[in-house]
Design an enzyme around this catalytic site. Structure first.
Site, short mmCIF file in Angstrom:
data_model
loop_
_atom_site.label_atom_id
_atom_site.label_comp_id
_atom_site.label_asym_id
_atom_site.label_seq_id
_atom_site.Cartn_x
_atom_site.Cartn_y
_atom_site.Cartn_z
N LYS A 13 -10.03 -39.24 27.83
CA LYS A 13 -10.90 -40.42 27.82
C LYS A 13 -12.38 -40.03 27.67
O LYS A 13 -13.08 -40.59 26.84
CB LYS A 13 -10.74 -41.23 29.13
CG LYS A 13 -9.32 -41.71 29.39
CD LYS A 13 -9.23 -42.51 30.67
CE LYS A 13 -9.61 -41.76 31.93
NZ LYS A 13 -8.68 -40.62 32.26
N ARG A 127 -10.25 -27.21 31.75
CA ARG A 127 -11.45 -28.02 31.44
C ARG A 127 -12.71 -27.37 31.98
O ARG A 127 -12.75 -26.91 33.12
CB ARG A 127 -11.28 -29.42 32.06
CG ARG A 127 -12.56 -30.25 31.98
CD ARG A 127 -12.30 -31.74 32.10
NE ARG A 127 -11.89 -32.16 33.44
CZ ARG A 127 -11.60 -33.43 33.75
NH1 ARG A 127 -11.65 -34.38 32.83
NH2 ARG A 127 -11.23 -33.73 34.98
N ARG A 171 -3.96 -36.41 41.92
CA ARG A 171 -4.62 -37.39 41.05
C ARG A 171 -3.62 -38.05 40.11
O ARG A 171 -3.73 -39.23 39.80
CB ARG A 171 -5.75 -36.73 40.27
CG ARG A 171 -6.98 -36.47 41.16
CD ARG A 171 -7.89 -35.42 40.58
NE ARG A 171 -8.47 -35.83 39.33
CZ ARG A 171 -8.95 -34.97 38.43
NH1 ARG A 171 -8.89 -33.67 38.65
NH2 ARG A 171 -9.47 -35.42 37.32
P1 ADP Z 1 -10.72 -37.93 35.37
O1 ADP Z 1 -11.45 -37.00 34.49
O2 ADP Z 1 -9.56 -37.38 36.09
O3 ADP Z 1 -10.31 -39.20 34.68
P2 ADP Z 1 -12.99 -39.04 36.74
O4 ADP Z 1 -14.13 -38.15 36.44
O5 ADP Z 1 -12.86 -40.30 35.98
O6 ADP Z 1 -11.66 -38.20 36.61
O7 ADP Z 1 -12.98 -39.39 38.29
C1 ADP Z 1 -13.18 -38.42 39.28
C2 ADP Z 1 -12.97 -39.04 40.66
O8 ADP Z 1 -13.94 -40.08 40.87
C3 ADP Z 1 -11.62 -39.72 40.87
O9 ADP Z 1 -10.61 -38.82 41.24
C4 ADP Z 1 -11.97 -40.72 41.98
O10 ADP Z 1 -12.06 -40.08 43.24
C5 ADP Z 1 -13.36 -41.16 41.59
N1 ADP Z 1 -13.32 -42.37 40.70
C6 ADP Z 1 -13.73 -42.43 39.42
N2 ADP Z 1 -13.54 -43.67 38.92
C7 ADP Z 1 -12.99 -44.42 39.93
C8 ADP Z 1 -12.55 -45.77 40.05
N3 ADP Z 1 -12.63 -46.62 39.01
N4 ADP Z 1 -12.05 -46.15 41.23
C9 ADP Z 1 -11.97 -45.33 42.29
N5 ADP Z 1 -12.35 -44.04 42.23
C10 ADP Z 1 -12.86 -43.57 41.07
P1 ADP Z 2 -10.15 -37.52 30.94
O1 ADP Z 2 -11.57 -38.01 30.83
O2 ADP Z 2 -9.16 -38.52 30.46
O3 ADP Z 2 -9.83 -36.99 32.30
P2 ADP Z 2 -11.08 -35.28 29.30
O4 ADP Z 2 -11.69 -35.93 28.11
O5 ADP Z 2 -12.00 -34.74 30.33
O6 ADP Z 2 -10.00 -36.28 29.95
O7 ADP Z 2 -10.11 -34.13 28.77
C1 ADP Z 2 -9.41 -33.28 29.67
C2 ADP Z 2 -9.33 -31.87 29.08
O8 ADP Z 2 -8.46 -31.88 27.95
C3 ADP Z 2 -10.67 -31.33 28.59
O9 ADP Z 2 -10.72 -29.95 28.83
C4 ADP Z 2 -10.64 -31.62 27.08
O10 ADP Z 2 -11.41 -30.68 26.34
C5 ADP Z 2 -9.16 -31.49 26.77
N1 ADP Z 2 -8.70 -32.42 25.70
C6 ADP Z 2 -9.10 -33.70 25.50
N2 ADP Z 2 -8.43 -34.26 24.47
C7 ADP Z 2 -7.57 -33.30 24.01
C8 ADP Z 2 -6.61 -33.26 22.95
N3 ADP Z 2 -6.39 -34.32 22.16
N4 ADP Z 2 -5.93 -32.11 22.77
C9 ADP Z 2 -6.15 -31.02 23.58
N5 ADP Z 2 -7.04 -31.01 24.57
C10 ADP Z 2 -7.76 -32.13 24.80
#
Ligand code: ADP
Ligand code: ADP
Length: 216
Positions: A13, A127, A171
């Site tokens: 995302k 990551r 998570r």
């Molecule tokens: P990811 O990369 O796994 O999608 P985020 O960076 O979006 O993780 O979120 C990191 C942490 O921040 C989550 O594990 C949670 O603790 C908190 N968080 C982020 N967005 C939300 C939300 N919409 N509601 C509740 N907690 C959130």
């Molecule tokens: P999210 O925000 O949903 O938690 P991230 O964008 O942070 O996910 O991506 C998680 C990890 O996977 C990062 O290290 C990123 O570089 C890698 N990644 C993202 N998209 C892809 C893909 N299509 N194929 C392989 N690796 C990916």
């Protein structure tokens, strides 16, 4: 134009939002980035969020909704935004609908980046995140030109504390329990479009841009 990016932790995302927001000139609102920024600056919000984030749990709805309400009320979001990481519970989604309705607006599309759970641990263990602005890399799938340094702003890359396998497992469970019901919520509204998040980053971007341009 408000868009919601949906998908499990590690789906891509943030990676997609960073590219697409630039390409389409849309404000990128990442709830995780906002929480991390508050944590870094040890604000009241950061102190409340810290324990939940470290355990891989969700920050309570009340706190998260107030934070997003504040963010979306700023002038730069008046024309719309690309939401990444919010909503994550049905209560957050319903509140978002109410918030946007107050502004005479609504969510127009929900791209759901689908990736099977087995792949997510590897994605998150590899990551690397940029200290200055949260730019996202992967040691194998999207490596920086120079190890440990952000290509875009030269800042240090670090591994998030909550990307350790134990926390990642929690998570993913939390996602399955609390966030995955949103797939049906948005499908029911006819807003969901599912993308195959196992494809290479550039391919996902291309499909995503096609889908978004259809509703622009
Ligand atoms: P990811 O990369 O796994 O999608 P985020 O960076 O979006 O993780 O979120 C990191 C942490 O921040 C989550 O594990 C949670 O603790 C908190 N968080 C982020 N967005 C939300 C939300 N919409 N509601 C509740 N907690 C959130
Ligand atoms: P999210 O925000 O949903 O938690 P991230 O964008 O942070 O996910 O991506 C998680 C990890 O996977 C990062 O290290 C990123 O570089 C890698 N990644 C993202 N998209 C892809 C893909 N299509 N194929 C392989 N690796 C990916």
């Amino acid at each position: 134009m408000y868009l919601v990016l949906l998908g499990p932790p590690g789906a891509g995302k943030g990676t997609q939002a960073q590219v697409v927001s630039k390409e389409l000139n849309l404000v990128h609102v990442s709830s995780g980035d906002i929480f991390r920024e508050n944590l870094k600056n040890m604000t009241e919000l950061g102190k409340v969020a810290q324990g939940y984030m470290e355990r891989g749990e969700l920050v309570p709805d009340e706190v998260t909704i107030a934070m997003i309400r504040d963010r979306l009320s700023r002038p730069d979001c008046a024309q719309g935004a690309l939401l990444d990481g919010f909503p994550r519970t049905p209560a957050q989604a319903e509140e978002l609908d109410r918030m946007l309705a107050e502004l005479g607006d609504r969510v127009v599309l929900v791209p759901y980046i689908s990736v099977p759970s087995q792949i997510l641990v590897e994605r998150l263990s590899g990551r690397w995140t940029c200290r200055a602005q949260g730019h996202i890399y992967h040691q194998m799938y999207n490596p920086p030109k120079q190890a440990g340094v952000c290509d875009l702003d030269g800042s240090e890359l670090y591994q998030r504390e909550d990307d350790k396998p134990e926390t990642v497992k929690r998570r993913i469970e939390v996602y399955l329990e609390q966030t995955s019901p949103l797939i049906e919520y948005y499908r029911g509204k006819g807003l969901l479009v599912e993308l195959d998040g196992t494809q290479p980053i550039e391919d996902v971007t291309e499909t995503l841009l096609v889908e978004i341009r259809k509703v622009m």
